[in-house]
Design an enzyme around this catalytic site. Structure first.
Site, mmCIF file in Angstrom:
data_model
loop_
_atom_site.group_PDB
_atom_site.id
_atom_site.type_symbol
_atom_site.label_atom_id
_atom_site.label_comp_id
_atom_site.label_asym_id
_atom_site.label_seq_id
_atom_site.Cartn_x
_atom_site.Cartn_y
_atom_site.Cartn_z
ATOM 1 N N HIS A 133 0.805 -1.233 0.000
ATOM 2 C CA HIS A 133 0.000 0.000 0.000
ATOM 3 C C HIS A 133 0.838 1.282 0.000
ATOM 4 O O HIS A 133 0.317 2.357 0.322
ATOM 5 C CB HIS A 133 -0.968 -0.011 1.188
ATOM 6 C CG HIS A 133 -0.315 0.149 2.532
ATOM 7 N ND1 HIS A 133 -0.802 -0.447 3.667
ATOM 8 C CD2 HIS A 133 0.780 0.822 2.940
ATOM 9 C CE1 HIS A 133 -0.038 -0.143 4.691
ATOM 10 N NE2 HIS A 133 0.931 0.641 4.283
ATOM 11 N N HIS A 158 -3.150 4.668 9.330
ATOM 12 C CA HIS A 158 -1.873 5.228 9.790
ATOM 13 C C HIS A 158 -2.144 6.491 10.601
ATOM 14 O O HIS A 158 -1.769 7.594 10.203
ATOM 15 C CB HIS A 158 -0.962 5.561 8.611
ATOM 16 C CG HIS A 158 -0.642 4.390 7.722
ATOM 17 N ND1 HIS A 158 -1.548 3.837 6.846
ATOM 18 C CD2 HIS A 158 0.498 3.671 7.578
ATOM 19 C CE1 HIS A 158 -0.967 2.829 6.189
ATOM 20 N NE2 HIS A 158 0.261 2.710 6.623
ATOM 21 N N HIS A 215 9.609 -3.855 5.122
ATOM 22 C CA HIS A 215 10.060 -2.461 5.180
ATOM 23 C C HIS A 215 10.164 -1.994 6.624
ATOM 24 O O HIS A 215 9.499 -2.525 7.505
ATOM 25 C CB HIS A 215 9.207 -1.506 4.346
ATOM 26 C CG HIS A 215 7.745 -1.338 4.706
ATOM 27 N ND1 HIS A 215 6.845 -2.371 4.803
ATOM 28 C CD2 HIS A 215 7.020 -0.210 4.948
ATOM 29 C CE1 HIS A 215 5.637 -1.895 5.075
ATOM 30 N NE2 HIS A 215 5.716 -0.584 5.183
ATOM 31 N N GLU A 244 2.887 -5.731 8.952
ATOM 32 C CA GLU A 244 1.651 -5.528 8.163
ATOM 33 C C GLU A 244 1.229 -6.799 7.434
ATOM 34 O O GLU A 244 0.060 -6.964 7.092
ATOM 35 C CB GLU A 244 1.846 -4.396 7.138
ATOM 36 C CG GLU A 244 1.939 -3.012 7.760
ATOM 37 C CD GLU A 244 2.255 -1.915 6.739
ATOM 38 O OE1 GLU A 244 2.262 -0.750 7.148
ATOM 39 O OE2 GLU A 244 2.501 -2.210 5.552
#
Ligand code: DHB
Ligand code: FE
Length: 281
Positions: A12, A59, A193, A240
């Site tokens: 995303h 977020h 990440h 995630e």
């Protein structure tokens, strides 16, 4: 009855949304990312789902540290795009399906998964970038969306095993709904990440590719990965990927992989994408 026909997994990365919104998707750096989704866009346009259950993370846009639901199911009529960073994206309002969402809430909660029901919520890049990657830049999104927001921001996130089993409960809920709807589930976020700290920029392609292999053929093995292993092997934001296990749990164990794409880097992130179809293929 409603039928859960396929799952779409995708990263995303917010910079992907900014590239598209600012007319940069043709630049060589971004072309490499978008080209991985061309066939997938055609596939989605062809199978024409009525509803997408979109498993994603917020977020600090809709939720802050004041309220941290582990699993929040969107039961609203519509969701307005908002965002951190680049700000709200110029994308269509996301239309919901309160009737199916209410049915899922009832079925899943009675199956002892205590979701938070959300009747008003803004949606950020965690939800809109996957839509853009799979639909391009339409005037209206071509299907209704039921957002399922997962806490992967603040410790403790749910376990991969819990996510996988929630996916199974969602499948049961969808397939006990008495309207003839074609439903697709999206599992989003990832891949490896890390955005902060001494390891900022960390990417682990070996872990990612192993994860993609197992997601396709042995998802139960992935349900055993502990949080610390995600963080060590895939970076702090790699956690995630537990969201992909919700989507995977809603699919047949022997669902057919029809599409895979992996690319490094997009912004600070490894981009991963897979489509799996339930039988009949
Ligand atoms: C990046 C990735 C994310 O998932 C996010 O939420 C913010 C930034 C990045 O790669 O820069
Ligand atoms: Fe993110």
């Amino acid at each position: 009855m409603a039928k859960l026909i396929a799952g779409v997994m995708t990263s995303h990365v917010p910079a992907i949304g900014a590239a598209l919104d600012n007319g940069k998707s043709g630049e060589p750096y971004w072309q490499k990312v978008f080209s991985g989704y061309e066939e997938s866009k055609n596939w989605l346009a062809e199978i024409k789902p009525d509803v997408v259950i979109l498993v994603y993370n917020d977020h600090a846009t809709a939720f802050s540290l004041e309220i941290i639901p582990t699993f929040a199911l969107g039961c609203a009529d519509e969701y307005i795009p908002a965002d951190e960073g680049w700000g709200a994206r110029p994308v269509p309002v996301v239309k919901g399906d309160p009737d199916l969402a209410g049915h899922i809430a009832q079925s899943v909660i009675l199956d002892e998964f205590d979701l938070t029901i959300v009747n008003k919520m803004e949606v950020d890049h965690g939800l809109t970038v996957p839509l853009s990657l799979m639909c391009g830049q339409p005037k209206e999104w071509p299907f209704k969306v039921i957002p399922l927001c997962v806490n992967v921001i603040q410790y403790p996130p749910p376990t991969g095993n819990r996510c996988y089993n929630l996916g199974k409960a969602i499948r049961k809920a969808v397939e006990s709904y008495d309207k003839d709807l074609r439903v697709v589930i999206f599992g989003t976020g990832g891949m490896s990440h890390q955005l902060q700290g001494p390891r900022a920029g960390f990417i682990n392609s070996e872990f990612d590719n192993r994860f993609l292999d197992k997601l396709s053929t042995d998802p139960v093995a992935l349900t055993k990965i502990p949080h610390l292993e995600y963080i060590r092997e895939a970076g702090s934001e790699g956690i995630e990927m537990v969201m992909w296990l919700i989507a995977r749990g809603a699919l047949d164990e022997d669902a057919k992989e029809i599409r895979r794409f992996y690319h490094v880097p997009a912004s600070n992130t490894a981009v991963g994408h897979m489509i799996l179809e339930n039988a009949p293929y």
